[in-house]
Design a protein around this motif. Structure first.
Motif, PDB file in Angstrom:
ATOM      1  N   GLU A 141       0.821  -1.213   0.000  1.00  0.00           N
ATOM      2  CA  GLU A 141       0.000   0.000   0.000  1.00  0.00           C
ATOM      3  C   GLU A 141       0.855   1.263   0.000  1.00  0.00           C
ATOM      4  N   GLU A 219      -8.794   4.303  -4.307  1.00  0.00           N
ATOM      5  CA  GLU A 219      -8.448   3.725  -5.621  1.00  0.00           C
ATOM      6  C   GLU A 219      -7.589   4.694  -6.433  1.00  0.00           C
ATOM      7  N   LYS A 235      -2.775   8.615  -9.424  1.00  0.00           N
ATOM      8  CA  LYS A 235      -3.055   8.488 -10.858  1.00  0.00           C
ATOM      9  C   LYS A 235      -3.099   9.875 -11.483  1.00  0.00           C
ATOM     10  N   GLN A 282      -1.859   4.363  -0.895  1.00  0.00           N
ATOM     11  CA  GLN A 282      -3.319   4.159  -0.927  1.00  0.00           C
ATOM     12  C   GLN A 282      -4.005   4.875   0.221  1.00  0.00           C
TER      13      GLN A 282
END
Ligand SMILES: Cc1cc2nc3c(=O)[nH]c(=O)nc-3n(C[C@H](O)[C@H](O)[C@H](O)COP(=O)(O)O)c2cc1C
Length: 314
Positions: A141, A219, A235, A282
């Motif tokens: 993570e 996510e 991201k 995460q």
């Protein structure tokens, strides 16, 4: 909460602020966490030698409590930095990426405690055999450099605790007191939090970086560079470009070239959170407020105590 780690290092709470290139490459965050009874850790990786020396002296005048220093041992400046750290009698080393054995005798002779960051059972055993004082175990993570095996913190920490006698600091995916209690229940004797401490005024990254961490949900990260030295980051356009190239079967040189086009510095200093490497874990999905590091520490301790009481009452 007394553990072998708090006793070994002389700290009040079994909580480390993780070494984070750029985000904890300054004195303010380290001083704030150590003064609040935790273990502040300076990330030396990106620093120029003259800045490194200045920041060490700022930390030494800013806190009388123990603090730590992370030097990636494969860094071209590692030897020079280790000599400076030795002269400064750094209380705690949190070394990563490379073998510790050749450095231990001289640092132990001046009383430095040497912790080593590992991300596999094999490396945990090797570091223990080399003679380090404790291990930091990073699970999948984690922001920054997760284990290439992508074994999660829950499983890897438990496995390492069973494989070695040394005390273990659990790292990766922990952002609040419930996570701390969970890791202590697994047998870890301290925890290390990176991403949570990015969202503090003291962290030395651009405001855009901090905002991106607040906005991300669980996510919201990607592992970029699988098969090389993978990183976990938020991201963005850069991670999507890399993933698209990988999906379309681009050769290794092309993937390398895309990887090298982007940097953490671009995100941390210039605030380019679309094309920079916004390293974060995460646990960004568990962080929704910028708070002073001392307040983060206060809440973590209170939440961990509450979690322990809740478990005891079941
Ligand atoms: C922005 C960032 C930079 C990092 N830089 C380093 C580093 O320079 N050296 C290192 O050993 N680990 C580095 N890490 C890994 C952290 O020390 C730690 O293992 C990780 O943040 C723990 O996971 P968490 O972010 O989920 O709390 C970095 C992590 C982040 C998020």
């Amino acid at each position: 909460m007394k553990t072998r780690i708090t006793e070994l290092l002389g700290i009040e709470h079994p909580i480390f602020q993780a070494a984070m290139s750029w985000a904890s490459s300054n004195s303010a965050l380290v001083i704030a966490v150590s003064n609040a009874g935790g273990m502040g850790v300076l990330a030396a990786g990106p620093l120029r030698i003259e800045d490194f020396k200045r920041i060490i002296s700022e930390i030494r005048s800013g806190t009388k409590k123990p603090w730590g220093l992370n030097i990636p041992l494969n860094n071209p400046k590692a030897r020079e930095m280790l000599d400076i750290a030795f002269d400064a009698k750094v209380p705690v080393m949190v070394a990563s990426q490379g073998g510790p054995r050749e450095h231990l005798a001289r640092f132990h002779a001046i009383g430095t405690k040497w912790l080593h960051v590992v991300a596999s059972v094999e490396h945990a055993r090797k570091a223990e055999a080399a003679g380090v004082d404790a291990l930091v175990v990073d699970g999948a993570e984690a922001g920054g450099h997760p284990p290439p095996s992508e074994v999660g913190t829950l499983v890897l920490v438990r496995r390492v605790v069973k494989a070695v006698k040394l005390p273990v600091v659990a790292s990766g995916g922990i952002a609040d007191g419930a996570g701390i209690a969970a890791m202590l229940a697994l047998g870890a004797e301290a925890v290390q939090l990176g991403t949570r401490f990015i969202a503090t005024p003291e962290a030395s990254v651009h405001e855009n970086y901090k905002r991106a961490v607040l906005e991300a949900d669980v996510e919201g990260t990607a592992v970029v560079g699988r098969g090389m030295q993978p990183i976990r980051q938020l991201k963005n356009s850069f991670s999507r470009k890399y993933e698209e190239a990988q999906r379309s079967g681009a050769p290794a040189e092309r993937l390398n070239a895309i990887f090298e086009e982007s940097s953490v510095k671009q995100a941390a200093l210039d605030g380019d959170v679309e094309w920079g490497k916004v390293e974060a874990g995460q646990s960004a999905g568990l962080v929704d407020e910028i708070l002073p590091a001392a307040e983060v520490m206060r809440r973590l301790v209170a939440e961990a105590e509450a979690a322990r009481r809740r478990l005891a009452s079941l």
